[in-house]
Structure formats: structure tokens, C-alpha cells
Design an enzyme around this catalytic site. Structure first.
Site, PDB file in Angstrom:
ATOM      1  CD  GLU A 280      -2.996   0.723   0.010  1.00 42.48           C
ATOM      2  OE1 GLU A 280      -3.349   1.734  -0.636  1.00 42.48           O
ATOM      3  OE2 GLU A 280      -3.387  -0.423  -0.251  1.00 42.48           O
TER       4      GLU A 280
ATOM      5  CD  GLU B  57      -4.991   3.347   3.546  1.00 49.84           C
ATOM      6  OE1 GLU B  57      -5.006   2.664   2.492  1.00 49.84           O
ATOM      7  OE2 GLU B  57      -5.768   4.292   3.739  1.00 49.84           O
TER       8      GLU B  57
ATOM      9  CD  GLU C  62      -8.291  -1.641  -1.124  1.00 53.95           C
ATOM     10  OE1 GLU C  62      -7.070  -1.823  -1.312  1.00 53.95           O
ATOM     11  OE2 GLU C  62      -8.855  -0.553  -1.301  1.00 53.95           O
TER      12      GLU C  62
ATOM     13  CE  LYS D  90     -10.033  -4.359  -4.362  1.00 54.42           C
ATOM     14  NZ  LYS D  90      -9.266  -5.142  -5.325  1.00 54.42           N
ATOM     15  CG  ASP D  91     -15.294   1.373  -6.047  1.00 54.60           C
ATOM     16  OD1 ASP D  91     -14.070   1.184  -6.166  1.00 54.60           O
ATOM     17  OD2 ASP D  91     -16.092   1.331  -7.003  1.00 54.60           O
TER      18      ASP D  91
END
Length: 137
Positions: free
Chosen positions: A36, A77, A84, A102-103
Site C-alpha cells: 500500500e 488504512e 481489499e 473496495k470502492d
């Protein structure tokens, strides 16, 4: 005698379990940082905010707010990244429901980041304005 041995073993196992939990968490941090790129940006911003807090000599309450905000943003996060990855694990090919999940996670993460920026402005802006006013006058 057997009860005493069980208690000693149980204590030893607790130490091993705690050590394993920290090891697992460290591996999770490393994995998330590799996967990430947003976390790298957050780390840079965290260093800047901590430096700004030291420079502006923010109060204990302000430090508490800053640390809590950092923890919430980074923790969120990590949760977003794990969700995800979980969705990717369950969905082998394109799936509109997986995309929605995911969105929505990405939207929650962005909202969290925007709120943290607002908190940063509330913490730092008055002190920066005071500093600029004292330098210019």
C-alpha cells in the site's frame, strides 16, 4: 505438584503467545507497507506533523489529539488494505459486488484522511498564524 507445573507452563506459553503476536503484527506492517503506497505517504506526513508539533511546542492535549488522529488514520488504512486483500481472495475474477466493497472501503479511507487534515489545520493553523504574526511585526 502437577498444578504448579501447569501454572509455570501456562506462564511460559503466555510469553510465547505475546511474542508471536508482536511478530505477526510486525510482518503485517511490513506487508502493508510493501503493498500500500498510501501508507508511505502517510508516514511522510506523520513525520512532518510530529516535527511541526515539536517546533510549535503543542500542548499535551494537542499531542493526544495528534497521536489519536495518526493512530486512527493508519489503523484504518490497515483495515482497508486487509479488506481489499480479503475481497481479492474471495473474488477470482471481476465482480461488481467486490468492486463496490473496495470502492466503499476506499471512500471511507479518504473521508478519514480528509478529517485528519481538518484536525491538523485546527491544531497547527492558529499556532502557525501566531508565529507568522510574531515574526512579521
Amino acid at each position: 505438584m502437577a498444578d504448579k507445573d501447569k501454572k509455570i507452563k501456562k506462564r511460559a506459553n503466555v510469553g510465547i503467545r505475546v511474542k508471536n503476536k508482536f511478530g505477526n503484527a510486525a510482518r503485517g506492517v511490513i506487508t502493508a507497507l510493501k503493498e500500500e503506497s498510501t501508507l508511505i505517504v502517510y508516514l511522510i506526513v506523520i513525520v512532518l506533523c510530529v516535527g511541526l508539533g515539536i517546533w510549535l511546542k503543542i500542548s499535551t492535549i494537542e499531542w493526544s489529539i495528534l497521536i489519536l488522529t495518526i493512530g486512527v488514520v493508519v489503523g484504518f488504512e490497515f483495515v482497508n488494505t486487509s479488506i481489499e486483500n480479503f475481497v481479492d481472495l474471495l473474488s477470482f475474477e471481476y465482480n461488481i459486488k467486490a468492486k463496490k466493497i473496495k470502492d466503499i472501503c476506499a471512500a471511507a479511507s479518504i473521508i478519514n484522511a480528509i478529517c485528519s487534515v481538518a484536525i491538523g489545520f485546527l491544531l497547527f493553523l492558529p499556532k502557525l498564524i501566531d508565529f507568522i504574526m510574531s515574526v512579521t511585526s
